[in-house]
Design a protein around this motif. Structure first.
Motif, PDB file in Angstrom:
ATOM      1  N   ALA A 172      -1.426  33.075 -29.570  1.00 45.02           N
ATOM      2  CA  ALA A 172      -2.122  34.286 -30.009  1.00 45.02           C
ATOM      3  C   ALA A 172      -3.287  34.618 -29.078  1.00 45.02           C
ATOM      4  O   ALA A 172      -3.504  35.785 -28.721  1.00 45.02           O
ATOM      5  CB  ALA A 172      -2.616  34.095 -31.444  1.00 45.02           C
ATOM      6  N   VAL A 173      -4.036  33.589 -28.656  1.00 44.78           N
ATOM      7  CA  VAL A 173      -5.134  33.819 -27.708  1.00 44.78           C
ATOM      8  C   VAL A 173      -4.582  34.321 -26.378  1.00 44.78           C
ATOM      9  O   VAL A 173      -5.167  35.204 -25.731  1.00 44.78           O
ATOM     10  CB  VAL A 173      -5.938  32.518 -27.521  1.00 44.78           C
ATOM     11  N   ALA A 220      10.370  38.696 -42.691  1.00 41.70           N
ATOM     12  CA  ALA A 220       8.936  38.910 -42.900  1.00 41.70           C
ATOM     13  C   ALA A 220       8.132  38.485 -41.679  1.00 41.70           C
ATOM     14  O   ALA A 220       7.224  39.190 -41.229  1.00 41.70           O
ATOM     15  CB  ALA A 220       8.471  38.149 -44.141  1.00 41.70           C
ATOM     16  N   LEU A 221       8.483  37.327 -41.087  1.00 42.45           N
ATOM     17  CA  LEU A 221       7.734  36.853 -39.920  1.00 42.45           C
ATOM     18  C   LEU A 221       7.989  37.741 -38.708  1.00 42.45           C
ATOM     19  O   LEU A 221       7.073  38.021 -37.922  1.00 42.45           O
ATOM     20  CB  LEU A 221       8.127  35.408 -39.611  1.00 42.45           C
ATOM     21  N   ALA A 276       1.704  42.850 -35.680  1.00 46.83           N
ATOM     22  CA  ALA A 276       0.462  42.204 -35.250  1.00 46.83           C
ATOM     23  C   ALA A 276       0.212  42.386 -33.761  1.00 46.83           C
ATOM     24  O   ALA A 276      -0.944  42.547 -33.338  1.00 46.83           O
ATOM     25  CB  ALA A 276       0.508  40.716 -35.604  1.00 46.83           C
ATOM     26  N   VAL A 277       1.256  42.387 -32.943  1.00 43.74           N
ATOM     27  CA  VAL A 277       1.045  42.479 -31.492  1.00 43.74           C
ATOM     28  C   VAL A 277       0.452  43.830 -31.095  1.00 43.74           C
ATOM     29  O   VAL A 277      -0.589  43.883 -30.424  1.00 43.74           O
ATOM     30  CB  VAL A 277       2.359  42.184 -30.746  1.00 43.74           C
ATOM     31  N   PRO A 278       1.053  44.979 -31.471  1.00 41.75           N
ATOM     32  CA  PRO A 278       0.422  46.248 -31.070  1.00 41.75           C
ATOM     33  C   PRO A 278      -0.918  46.498 -31.752  1.00 41.75           C
ATOM     34  O   PRO A 278      -1.864  46.974 -31.109  1.00 41.75           O
ATOM     35  CB  PRO A 278       1.460  47.307 -31.466  1.00 41.75           C
ATOM     36  N   LEU A 279      -1.013  46.179 -33.055  1.00 40.60           N
ATOM     37  CA  LEU A 279      -2.292  46.385 -33.729  1.00 40.60           C
ATOM     38  C   LEU A 279      -3.361  45.458 -33.170  1.00 40.60           C
ATOM     39  O   LEU A 279      -4.526  45.849 -33.007  1.00 40.60           O
ATOM     40  CB  LEU A 279      -2.134  46.160 -35.236  1.00 40.60           C
ATOM     41  N   ALA A 330       2.802  43.646 -19.746  1.00 41.04           N
ATOM     42  CA  ALA A 330       4.055  43.472 -20.490  1.00 41.04           C
ATOM     43  C   ALA A 330       4.624  42.074 -20.304  1.00 41.04           C
ATOM     44  O   ALA A 330       5.147  41.470 -21.247  1.00 41.04           O
ATOM     45  CB  ALA A 330       5.064  44.528 -20.047  1.00 41.04           C
ATOM     46  N   LEU A 331       4.517  41.530 -19.084  1.00 36.23           N
ATOM     47  CA  LEU A 331       5.019  40.196 -18.839  1.00 36.23           C
ATOM     48  C   LEU A 331       4.221  39.158 -19.614  1.00 36.23           C
ATOM     49  O   LEU A 331       4.792  38.255 -20.245  1.00 36.23           O
ATOM     50  CB  LEU A 331       4.970  39.887 -17.342  1.00 36.23           C
ATOM     51  N   GLY A 332       2.894  39.270 -19.571  1.00 35.24           N
ATOM     52  CA  GLY A 332       2.073  38.314 -20.311  1.00 35.24           C
ATOM     53  C   GLY A 332       2.300  38.389 -21.798  1.00 35.24           C
ATOM     54  O   GLY A 332       2.496  37.362 -22.480  1.00 35.24           O
ATOM     55  N   VAL A 333       2.300  39.605 -22.360  1.00 33.80           N
ATOM     56  CA  VAL A 333       2.548  39.756 -23.795  1.00 33.80           C
ATOM     57  C   VAL A 333       3.967  39.325 -24.140  1.00 33.80           C
ATOM     58  O   VAL A 333       4.214  38.696 -25.180  1.00 33.80           O
ATOM     59  CB  VAL A 333       2.302  41.216 -24.224  1.00 33.80           C
ATOM     60  N   GLY A 334       4.946  39.630 -23.248  1.00 25.86           N
ATOM     61  CA  GLY A 334       6.335  39.278 -23.523  1.00 25.86           C
ATOM     62  C   GLY A 334       6.544  37.781 -23.629  1.00 25.86           C
ATOM     63  O   GLY A 334       7.298  37.304 -24.492  1.00 25.86           O
ATOM     64  N   LEU A 335       5.878  37.003 -22.778  1.00 29.78           N
ATOM     65  CA  LEU A 335       5.994  35.546 -22.872  1.00 29.78           C
ATOM     66  C   LEU A 335       5.491  35.042 -24.221  1.00 29.78           C
ATOM     67  O   LEU A 335       6.127  34.197 -24.872  1.00 29.78           O
ATOM     68  CB  LEU A 335       5.217  34.887 -21.728  1.00 29.78           C
ATOM     69  N   GLY A 336       4.341  35.566 -24.647  1.00 29.12           N
ATOM     70  CA  GLY A 336       3.810  35.153 -25.941  1.00 29.12           C
ATOM     71  C   GLY A 336       4.683  35.606 -27.099  1.00 29.12           C
ATOM     72  O   GLY A 336       4.905  34.855 -28.058  1.00 29.12           O
ATOM     73  N   VAL A 337       5.212  36.831 -27.034  1.00 26.99           N
ATOM     74  CA  VAL A 337       6.068  37.344 -28.111  1.00 26.99           C
ATOM     75  C   VAL A 337       7.347  36.513 -28.211  1.00 26.99           C
ATOM     76  O   VAL A 337       7.834  36.231 -29.323  1.00 26.99           O
ATOM     77  CB  VAL A 337       6.387  38.830 -27.873  1.00 26.99           C
TER      78      VAL A 337
END
Length: 799
Positions: A221-222, A302-303, A310-313, A41-48
């Motif tokens: 994204a990577v 839209a973005l 896009a993140v969960p999928l 969650a922390l890693g994805v949260g930083l990117g989000v």
């Protein structure tokens, strides 16, 4: 007879049930499960958070532009006089300690004069309406010097947010009763809110913006794709246990995807919370004099929806894609890396497709339009993502060869063996850095080549400051007084004056007076400068000069008309007509000599080909409405000298302009680009570095029992520390080599597309790669405390 809608088949229900089971494992797996999910969650949260900030950029820019247009003046119809709804105004653009200071002098001509946004009424004579930031500055010790620019004025109102482009803007409106429409720079307006012509970007600007956005967001994204795979080894062992109780292979993959989905959803909420928390500090930041209000930092609908989907999928897709090489059996997990080697052919398809999309623009030139921009964005994205796809294959080949060599110390052998067993995790953790460096190098090459026409050449100008007035705001008779006041200003070492104007041929003016001037006979006026000899030498190359001389200057690189010796001229004809006087006439002496203009870095009006005269040859009082320029030399030991000069100039003429020249070499835009690119690349690398730290911590936790066993066998801690360093350094070194190669290739292709010569900035490239290397050392240093803590014999205890 209608056909009933069939119910959803069991496949959809199985998918939902398996995804839900994986999500339960993520949040109910005890302490280990929560730690793993929290890391994800922390890693994805930083990117989000970064993606949401990027998605909010269009709204923030549009809001700033709307505020800018809302306070733009709508000029009155040409030829109309004062009315109840008109307002006289003059723009005042200055600076205070290099921070822009903008303002307007306003004078209503009727009771219904327009009021600028952010104010409820116009300030009267002697009154001042200021922005909150300017009010705070004037009331603080740092603004003590600035108070001298507004003598005998009292602050009566603060400008609201509707009239500001960002919270930190220094803006004011000053009331007056002394403006005259006939004076240059004063305009009559009837409203505020002129949107003007629509803003259109050139193809070069669109190319730079598109490539910059891709270079920023592709590594993010990577990074998100890497974050959803934290804790993969423990997850695989749990999946083996599920196989033991009867789950098939497809079910285990869906359960793994459900676990990644739970972490991604938690990361989505974490990123949203970080984004909301960052909006307030953003209001206090100003980059290149641009800032935002927190209320304007709202993701585009839209973005924002695209990020939320896009993140969960993407987490589900990445998990299913990476599980394709994993065989989960009841007794364990088998990874299909060796003997199945990674295939190279499909990895080259990504950069090949990117080159194919960019080739039409590289061959046929840049084109504007949505289709061309989309092709550039997609092509650049594929090329950068191709770097991430090539890295695992390159690392596997390199590690295989290093393992066969067999040289190196024990720490090296441990690192190589670990990379052979888990090269996928190693390449996945550094792929973000690779993409970030490649994108930064490509953008740096593009922008430096766009804004640099050739090798940097030092300017021949000397440092100085110019104070100028125009259209007779200061009469010629008051020039000595103006020069004396500026010379007496604190920090001024020298002051020299020039009077500027223009002249026309007396024959042309006589023809115009009789109404017989043909449209094809409308010559350009002659530029005219009156000054002493030392000052004239700063505008032209003069061999000898004495008071009474006249020079006719030419520019070898441009075609300009110059008067002829003996020609009769009419001085300042427009200003004379405005004063209802006949223009003074003057004859060019037959002794006038030719000279060439000098590029000394002064304003263009002082180095224009025309006529140079000394005061004895041409009486300055003959110019009805001259422009006055005072060239000052300031004390370099007094950094506030220029602000003292601005205060003095404002007391002489409220509309006086103060311009500072420097001896800096090169192009300022290129320097700003280098600093901006270095800062942006460093920020992205720090983001990727945080993910790399999380990955390293996660891998150390996965190997806790192995580390405890090594400690029980007497393995030195320093040896394992060096091993961790090698495990991080080898993939990053290969990644940086690949990034530099691909970044230079992509940058060269984009520069060729832009039709510009290639000017690589090797110092900036070295800075970017050096920052990446520093990130590696920092990650290793921060992971050592956990390594020491895990190297304890009691870690072998099993309950």
């Amino acid at each position: 007879m209608s056909t009933p809608i069939p119910p959803k088949g069991p496949a959809a229900r199985r998918w939902c049930a398996d995804l839900a089971m994986g999500a339960r494992f993520a949040v109910t797996g005890g302490r280990e499960g929560w730690i793993r999910t929290a890391l994800t969650a922390l890693g994805v949260g930083l990117g989000v958070a970064v993606l949401l900030l990027a998605a909010a950029l269009p709204n923030a820019l549009n809001a700033a532009m709307d505020r800018q247009w809302a306070r733009a003046a709508v000029p009155a119809v040409e030829g109309t006089g004062p009315s109840d709804h008109s307002l006289l105004t003059a723009s005042l653009n200055s600076a205070y300690r290099e921070v822009p200071l903008r303002g307007r002098v306003v004078q209503p001509e009727g009771p219904h004069a327009p009021v600028p946004p952010g104010l409820s009424r116009l300030p009267g004579p002697g009154e001042l309406a200021v922005s909150p930031a300017l009010a705070d500055l004037l009331s603080s010790p740092d603004g003590a010097l600035l108070k001298g620019r507004f003598p005998h004025l009292r602050i009566t109102a603060e400008i609201g947010a509707a009239g500001l482009t960002h919270p930190g803007e220094l803006l004011f409106y000053q009331g007056s009763d002394a403006l005259r429409r006939s004076v240059g720079g004063v305009e009559r307006i009837t409203a505020f809110g002129d949107r003007g012509a629509p803003f259109r970007t050139s193809p070069l600007v669109a190319l730079a913006i598109s490539v910059g956005c891709v270079a920023l967001l592709a590594p993010v994204a990577v990074f998100i794709a890497t974050a959803v795979r934290f804790g993969g080894e423990r997850r695989d062992r749990r999946l083996a246990a599920l196989r033991l109780v009867g789950a098939d292979r497809l079910t285990t993959r869906r359960i793994a995807a459900g676990e990644a989905l739970a972490g991604a959803l938690l990361g989505l909420f974490t990123g949203t919370a970080l984004f909301l928390a960052l909006r307030i500090p953003l209001a206090s930041l100003s980059v290149f004099n641009f800032g935002v209000f927190p209320s304007d930092v709202v993701p585009d609908t839209a973005l924002g929806a695209l990020v939320a989907l896009a993140v969960p999928l993407g987490s589900v897709g990445v998990t299913l894609f990476t599980m394709r090489r994993v065989t989960v059996e009841p007794l364990g997990v088998t990874r299909a890396a060796p003997p199945l080697r990674r295939r190279l052919w499909w990895r080259t398809l990504l950069p090949a497709a990117g080159v194919a999309l960019l080739l039409p623009s590289a061959i046929g030139g840049l084109r504007s339009g949505d289709a061309a921009n989309a092709r550039l964005i997609l092509g650049t994205s594929l090329l950068l993502l191709g770097v991430a796809a090539l890295l695992p294959w390159l690392l596997e080949v390199a590690v295989a060869r290093l393992g066969r060599v067999g040289h190196g110390g024990q720490s090296w052998q441990l690192a190589v063996r670990r990379l052979q067993l888990s090269s996928t995790a190693a390449s996945r953790s550094v792929s973000g850095i690779t993409v970030a460096v490649a994108g930064a190098i490509a953008v740096q090459l593009l922008l430096t080549s766009i804004w640099s026409d050739g090798p940097e050449q030092p300017r021949s100008a000397t440092a100085g400051t110019e104070v100028s007035t125009r259209d007779g705001a200061v009469p010629a008779a008051r020039v000595p007084e103006m020069r004396a006041r500026l010379r007496a200003t604190e920090g001024v070492l020298d002051a020299r004056t020039l009077l500027t104007g223009y002249a026309d041929t007396a024959r042309h003016q006589q023809a115009m007076a009789h109404g017989s001037s043909a449209e094809d006979f409308d010559p350009e006026p002659y530029a005219l400068i009156v000054a002493d000899c030392p000052t004239l030498r700063r505008t032209a190359h003069l061999t000898t000069c004495s008071d009474g001389d006249v020079f006719l200057t030419d520019d070898p690189e441009a075609a300009h008309r110059t008067p002829h010796p003996g020609e009769r001229l009419a001085l300042d004809p427009v200003g004379s007509r405005a004063d209802h006087r006949a223009p003074a006439t003057w004859t060019v002496p037959t002794t006038a000599r030719r000279a060439t203009v000098a590029d000394t870095g002064l304003s263009p009006g002082l180095t224009t080909p025309g006529l140079l005269a000394t005061p004895k040859a041409l009486d300055p009082n003959l110019l009805r409405r001259p422009g006055i320029s005072v060239l000052l030399r300031l004390d370099p030991a007094r950094p506030d000298a220029v602000d003292h000069v601005r205060n003095t100039a404002a007391r002489i003429d409220i509309r006086a302009d103060v311009v500072t020249y420097t001896t800096d070499t090169g192009n300022e835009a290129v320097d700003l680009t280098r600093r901006g690119l270095t800062a942006g690349a460093a920020a992205v690398l720090l983001l990727i570095g945080s993910g790399l730290l999380i990955t390293t911590v996660d891998q150390l936790r996965e190997r806790a029992r192995l580390l405890s066993a090594l400690d029980a066998l007497g393995t030195p801690r320093a040896l394992l520390g060096r091993s961790v360093l090698w495990q991080t350094a080898v993939p990053v070194a290969l990644g940086l080599t690949l990034a530099i190669t691909c970044g230079l290739a992509l940058g060269a292709l984009l520069v060729h597309t832009a039709g510009r010569p290639l000017h690589p900035d090797w110092w900036a490239i070295l800075t970017i790669t050096g920052t990446a290397a520093a990130v590696i050392l920092g990650v290793t240093a921060l992971s050592l405390p956990l390594l020491w803590r895990l190297m304890r014999p009691d870690g072998l205890r099993t309950e």
